[in-house]
Design an enzyme around this catalytic site. Structure first.
Site, PDB file in Angstrom:
ATOM      1  N   LYS A  52       0.844  -1.207   0.000  1.00 35.59           N
ATOM      2  CA  LYS A  52       0.000   0.000   0.000  1.00 35.59           C
ATOM      3  C   LYS A  52       0.877   1.254   0.000  1.00 35.59           C
ATOM      4  O   LYS A  52       0.607   2.216  -0.712  1.00 35.59           O
ATOM      5  CB  LYS A  52      -0.964  -0.026   1.193  1.00 35.59           C
ATOM      6  CG  LYS A  52      -2.083  -1.044   0.985  1.00 35.59           C
ATOM      7  CD  LYS A  52      -2.910  -1.346   2.221  1.00 35.59           C
ATOM      8  CE  LYS A  52      -3.856  -2.508   1.909  1.00 35.59           C
ATOM      9  NZ  LYS A  52      -4.651  -2.949   3.046  1.00 35.59           N
ATOM     10  N   GLN A  96      -4.954  -1.894   9.202  1.00 36.26           N
ATOM     11  CA  GLN A  96      -4.804  -3.208   8.569  1.00 36.26           C
ATOM     12  C   GLN A  96      -5.440  -4.290   9.453  1.00 36.26           C
ATOM     13  O   GLN A  96      -5.103  -4.414  10.620  1.00 36.26           O
ATOM     14  CB  GLN A  96      -3.305  -3.490   8.339  1.00 36.26           C
ATOM     15  CG  GLN A  96      -3.034  -4.744   7.547  1.00 36.26           C
ATOM     16  CD  GLN A  96      -3.566  -4.665   6.110  1.00 36.26           C
ATOM     17  OE1 GLN A  96      -3.377  -3.686   5.415  1.00 36.26           O
ATOM     18  NE2 GLN A  96      -4.231  -5.718   5.676  1.00 36.26           N
ATOM     19  N   ASP A 119     -11.371   2.401   3.264  1.00 37.22           N
ATOM     20  CA  ASP A 119     -11.704   0.980   3.093  1.00 37.22           C
ATOM     21  C   ASP A 119     -13.220   0.798   2.923  1.00 37.22           C
ATOM     22  O   ASP A 119     -13.685  -0.267   2.533  1.00 37.22           O
ATOM     23  CB  ASP A 119     -11.256   0.175   4.327  1.00 37.22           C
ATOM     24  CG  ASP A 119      -9.872  -0.450   4.160  1.00 37.22           C
ATOM     25  OD1 ASP A 119      -9.473  -0.695   3.014  1.00 37.22           O
ATOM     26  OD2 ASP A 119      -9.210  -0.692   5.192  1.00 37.22           O
TER      27      ASP A 119
END
Ligand code: NAD
Length: 283
Positions: A52, A96, A119
């Site tokens: 990422k 995460q 997200d």
């Protein structure tokens, strides 16, 4: 013989578009910023976080990594998210997953400002997706839709079957196909006649997490098959949920693993971060 939909190619195109828009933003003095939080030292999470950060650098975003020790408390994590929520140069925040067991994932997701939730896991964003009035789409299902669109595949009126009902993949995937006017069925571990239901699909999305779960007898001739799964086979080799060798000759389009849906997820994260920067700068 199916046509392969290459996630490498489609994601490269998405990232190139994001990069171009990022340059236009930079000319206005705006540089999109993504904060990535990782708790503990799970090796798979470390790989995802590194990828990422690499993608951010490639498209021209600022990325900040917050690597917290395994024993971080819920209060400490929520406090960090609070700081990032009010930091103007950070447009997107992602934590995460999975988190260490002592941390409450739901509370952590809820703590992220919905406008920075790139997200799209926050309940407010999930609700917005449900009613079709959203800023961000969850990255993996959005990536699958991008692959479908890249080939000009019509979804409207098609029988779409999604195997898997997770909040991250299966459920939002079904919703996105519904938004495109597909006739959608969601299958899961309690589904009866799974084989028959799948064999009626024009578009079949597998998000189960079991190697080679989708066999040739579950696939209709000419179906479009999208494989979200990331698994290891009996030899430790990366594979999807679809028995590729057996299914590929029957399908009209198919995504490989690796090089399929996987690279799309990060590309769509970049797209969401760009969108977040635009919204927060009232563009
Ligand atoms: P999950 O474990 O949360 O969900 C799996 C789903 O499969 C469940 O809803 C379950 O009902 C269903 N299922 C399990 N056994 C079944 C059976 N026998 N018949 C029918 N349905 C069954 O997993 P997830 O987070 O949705 O991920 C699914 C897969 O996608 C995993 O392999 C994961 O690694 C992968 N994944 C890939 C990406 C990517 O970027 N490509 C992103 C997220 C997840």
């Amino acid at each position: 013989m199916a046509k392969l939909i290459s996630g490498k190619e489609v994601s490269a195109k998405v990232r190139a578009e994001v990069k171009e828009e990022c340059e236009a933003l930079k000319a206005k003095g705006i540089r999109p910023g993504l904060a990535v939080i990782i708790v503990g030292d799970d090796p798979a999470s470390r790989v995802y976080v590194n990828n990422k950060k690499k993608a951010c650098a490639e498209v021209g975003f600022v990325s900040e990594e917050y690597a917290l020790p395994e024993q971080t408390s819920q209060e400490e994590l929520i406090a960090l998210i609070g700081e990032l929520n009010s930091k103007p140069e950070i447009n997107g925040i992602l934590c995460q997953l999975p988190l260490p067991k002592h941390l409450d994932e739901k509370a952590v997701i809820n703590a992220i400002s919905p406008m920075k939730d790139v997200d799209a896991f926050h309940p407010s964003n999930v609700g917005r997706i449900m009613i079709g009035d959203y800023h961000f789409l969850p990255c993996t299902p959005a990536g699958v839709m991008e692959m479908i669109k890249s080939e000009g595949i019509e979804v409207a009126g098609k029988n779409c079957v999604v195997i898997g009902r997770s909040n991250i993949v299966g459920k939002p995937m079904a919703m996105l196909l519904l938004h495109e006017n597909g006739t959608v069925t969601i299958c899961h571990s309690k589904t009866k006649n799974l084989k028959e239901v799948c064999a009626a699909a024009d578009i079949l999305v597998a998000a189960v997490g079991r190697p080679k779960f989708v066999t040739a007898d579950m696939v209709k001739d000419g179906a479009v098959v999208l494989d979200v799964g990331i698994n290891r086979d009996e030899n430790g080799k990366l594979c999807g949920d679809v028995d590729f060798a057996a299914v590929e000759p029957k399908a009209s389009y198919i995504t490989p693993v690796p090089g399929g849906v996987g690279p799309m997820t990060i590309a769509m994260l970049m797209k969401n971060t760009l969108m977040a920067a635009k919204i927060q700068n009232e563009l």
